[in-house]
Design an enzyme around this catalytic site. Structure first.
Site, mmCIF file in Angstrom:
data_model
loop_
_atom_site.group_PDB
_atom_site.id
_atom_site.type_symbol
_atom_site.label_atom_id
_atom_site.label_comp_id
_atom_site.label_asym_id
_atom_site.label_seq_id
_atom_site.Cartn_x
_atom_site.Cartn_y
_atom_site.Cartn_z
ATOM 1 N N GLN A 48 9.802 -8.506 9.925
ATOM 2 C CA GLN A 48 9.893 -7.912 8.523
ATOM 3 C C GLN A 48 9.948 -8.932 7.269
ATOM 4 O OE1 GLN A 48 13.240 -5.509 10.035
ATOM 5 N NE2 GLN A 48 12.376 -4.102 8.475
ATOM 6 N N ARG A 106 22.606 -12.586 8.898
ATOM 7 C CA ARG A 106 21.979 -12.041 10.069
ATOM 8 C C ARG A 106 20.472 -12.196 10.297
ATOM 9 N NH1 ARG A 106 21.010 -6.119 11.927
ATOM 10 N NH2 ARG A 106 20.381 -6.400 14.328
ATOM 11 N N ASN A 196 18.363 -5.478 19.011
ATOM 12 C CA ASN A 196 18.501 -4.744 17.966
ATOM 13 C C ASN A 196 18.259 -3.259 18.158
ATOM 14 O OD1 ASN A 196 19.220 -4.235 14.836
ATOM 15 N ND2 ASN A 196 17.034 -3.757 15.236
ATOM 16 N N GLU A 410 24.337 -3.561 10.109
ATOM 17 C CA GLU A 410 23.541 -2.877 9.187
ATOM 18 C C GLU A 410 23.967 -1.845 8.293
ATOM 19 O OE1 GLU A 410 19.457 -2.294 9.958
ATOM 20 O OE2 GLU A 410 19.150 -3.870 11.333
ATOM 21 N N TRP A 457 22.120 -4.062 4.819
ATOM 22 C CA TRP A 457 20.531 -4.390 4.973
ATOM 23 C C TRP A 457 20.076 -3.892 3.577
ATOM 24 C CZ3 TRP A 457 17.688 -5.991 8.789
ATOM 25 C CH2 TRP A 457 16.177 -5.749 8.635
ATOM 26 N N GLU A 464 8.866 -2.680 5.992
ATOM 27 C CA GLU A 464 9.952 -1.514 6.605
ATOM 28 C C GLU A 464 8.994 -0.588 7.777
ATOM 29 O OE1 GLU A 464 13.235 -0.849 6.627
ATOM 30 O OE2 GLU A 464 12.600 0.814 7.854
ATOM 31 N N TRP A 465 8.488 -1.415 8.763
ATOM 32 C CA TRP A 465 8.132 -0.954 10.201
ATOM 33 C C TRP A 465 6.855 0.090 9.713
ATOM 34 C CZ3 TRP A 465 8.844 -4.490 12.969
ATOM 35 C CH2 TRP A 465 10.177 -5.214 13.108
HETATM 36 C C1 NOJ Z 1 17.103 -0.488 11.344
HETATM 37 C C2 NOJ Z 1 16.405 -1.833 11.792
HETATM 38 O O1 NOJ Z 1 17.090 -2.561 12.304
HETATM 39 C C3 NOJ Z 1 15.829 -2.467 10.481
HETATM 40 O O2 NOJ Z 1 14.695 -3.214 11.053
HETATM 41 C C4 NOJ Z 1 15.223 -1.431 9.395
HETATM 42 O O3 NOJ Z 1 14.295 -2.002 8.394
HETATM 43 C C5 NOJ Z 1 16.442 -0.822 8.977
HETATM 44 N N1 NOJ Z 1 17.221 0.035 9.974
HETATM 45 C C6 NOJ Z 1 16.082 0.271 7.953
HETATM 46 O O4 NOJ Z 1 15.383 1.134 8.434
#
Ligand code: NOJ
Length: 514
Positions: A48, A106, A196, A410, A457, A464-465
């Site tokens: 990320q 982290r 994770n 998070e 977080w 964001e994936w």
């Molecule tokens: C969970 C994930 O671990 C993280 O990678 C993601 O960006 C956040 N939540 C927010 O969706």
């Protein structure tokens, strides 16, 4: 004089009593409520933020390949090739962390940066050197590295060679990778987590088909291959055993001399029964069992929860007696990624559309009851602001896993990138979110929960994936054209909470840039 002192004492006692009686969110929260040594930090993950996806001997990871071949699966069609360019800007980012006043950071290690081809290639010394530089820079500032070994990414080659998490061969690959990391960094890293959110990513990978390798079957979706009813559990089984072999190795060969601890991070929503019928109460329990206990029960109690076996039957793998022996290594702590709560409606006794995230548990997750939302919306559909759920979530885990130390790894608030600049920077909603959640965290600790740390977080907006850059979670705003990091109001709030003073974060960030 004495009378005045007496009145002052009574007033203080009254103020303390009133504060204790108020709901946690209403009375605010102070760092002094947390035990000494409590970790307060911010979190990120390799794919990320790092970028530099082809530099210095890094191999391709599953997300590199997925975002390039499947860009329609990412909301804005973008990828993490550059992301926050943290690989080159880590020194400035460490400065930012320092100026916030956190005592822990982290982050995750990119498996493909360290072992471009898994066990078959050599160790990439440039990859090791990068994490050494980062760890040393953090420690110089008094910031403890809190390191995740696997945060959704793996070398692409392992997708091909082992079938990703579906092949049993991945366990040896993971054990080797973890060993390389313990050996290289364990003299300085005291907090390790093996995975994770495996309870979330296995569903996104193999049930819903939204993450690489994009496997699913009807009625969950249409993918080229996959079996949504079986593969998530096969993958989970291999992950639980990969966790176990890595923990065994750490405990037998490293822990005594390195003095660290090792845990696992699970995504945990809180499920509130939609109605007070027995069916919905059981549905809320079942949802937790399929989410949390799916991983934590084997790790702590040696087998999957009974409800899962009853519903999934032979789709849920069984542990052989050899595998059960490995489960004795457990985990030193539990990390929880907790963002939200949702209502749970039973679907065993009443029909529902079950093609959803919780569908395998015969549960429908609903955001509203009688037309009233469970909490305010965020930019992430289905993630509501429900700070009071932090307390029962923590208490549930503490009770079930017998006081195993917990870290909130998070917690954070998302905004849409389409919001105005003013809204993005003066992020009052995020400040209120964080204040509320931290207040209920403090309430859980007062109730006896053994919580040892909390991470926001995220440090700065990042990839964001499947949402690409369309959603922002950062304490720092990032301009992805210039890579400029600018502190939001929430960064100031966090700094103020942590240090008791509002320094000018911009000035510090500028110093970091120069
Ligand atoms: C969970 C994930 O671990 C993280 O990678 C993601 O960006 C956040 N939540 C927010 O969706």
């Amino acid at each position: 004089m004495a009378a005045a002192r007496g009145i002052a004492a009574v007033t203080t006692a009254l103020a303390v009593a009133v504060a204790a009686a108020l709901a946690p969110a209403a009375r605010g929260v102070d760092r002094s409520e947390f035990p000494p040594g409590f970790l307060f930090g911010a979190a990120t993950s390799a794919y990320q933020v790092e970028g530099a996806y082809l530099e210095d001997g890094k191999g391709l990871c599953n997300w590199d390949v997925f975002t390039h071949t499947h860009s329609r699966g990412i909301r804005d069609g973008r990828n993490g090739d550059v992301a926050d360019d943290h690989y080159h800007r880590y020194m400035g980012d460490v400065e930012i962390l320092h100026s916030l006043g956190v005592n822990s950071y982290r982050f995750s290690i990119s498996w493909a940066r360290v072992l471009r081809r898994g066990r078959l290639g050599g160790v990439n010394s440039d990859g090791i050197a990068f994490y050494n530089r980062l760890i040393d820079a953090l420690l110089q500032k008094g910031i403890q590295p809190f390191v995740t070994l696997n945060h959704f990414d793996m070398p692409h080659e392992l997708e091909i060679r082992c079938g990703g998490w579906l092949g049993a061969g991945i366990r040896e690959e993971y054990e080797h990778y973890a060993d390389v990391c313990f050996r290289a960094f364990g003299d300085r890293v005291k907090f390790w987590t093996t995975f994770n959110e495996p309870n979330l990513f296995t569903k996104f990978q193999y049930m819903l088909g939204a993450y690489p390798p994009n496997h699913c079957s009807a009625p969950f979706g249409s993918c080229n291959s996959g079996d949504s009813h079986r593969e998530p559990y096969v993958a989970a089984h291999n992950i639980i055993l990969s966790h176990a072999v890595a923990v065994r190795n750490y405990k037998e060969n490293y822990q005594a001399k390195q003095g660290g601890s090792i845990g696992i991070v699970i995504a945990m929503k809180w499920y509130e029964p939609l109605t007070n019928t027995t069916e919905d109460i059981l549905a809320a329990r079942r949802a937790l069992s399929f989410e949390l206990e799916w991983f934590l029960d084997p790790i702590f109690f040696g087998d999957y929860p009974r409800e899962m076996r009853e519903i999934l039957q032979s789709n849920l793998p069984t542990f052989t007696s050899e595998e059960k022996k490995l489960l004795q290594y457990k985990a030193d702590f539990i990390g929880l990624n907790h963002y939200t709560a949702i209502y749970a409606k039973d679907c065993i006794y009443s029909p529902c559309n079950l093609q959803t995230y919780e569908g395998n548990a015969f549960v429908l997750a609903i955001g509203e009851r009688d037309g009233v939302k469970i909490g305010r919306d965020t930019a992430f559909a289905g993630y509501y602001v429900v700070p009071e759920a932090m307390e029962p979530a923590i208490m549930y885990v503490s009770q079930r896993y017998k006081d195993t130390p917990v870290y909130i790894t998070e917690n954070g608030y998302s905004q849409s990138s389409d919001a105005s600049r003013e809204e993005l920077m003066n992020d009052v909603e995020r400040v209120n979110y964080l204040k509320g959640y931290v207040a209920y965290l403090s309430a859980a600790i007062r109730n006896g929960a053994n919580v040892r740390g909390y991470f926001v977080w995220t440090l700065m907006d990042n990839f964001e994936w499947t949402f690409g850059f369309s959603v922002r979670y950062g304490l720092y705003h990032v301009d992805f054209d210039t890579q400029e990091r600018t502190p939001r109001m929430s960064a100031r709030w966090y700094q103020d909470f942590l240090t008791g003073s509002s320094l000018t974060l911009e000035a510090q960030a500028q110093r970091a840039d120069s």
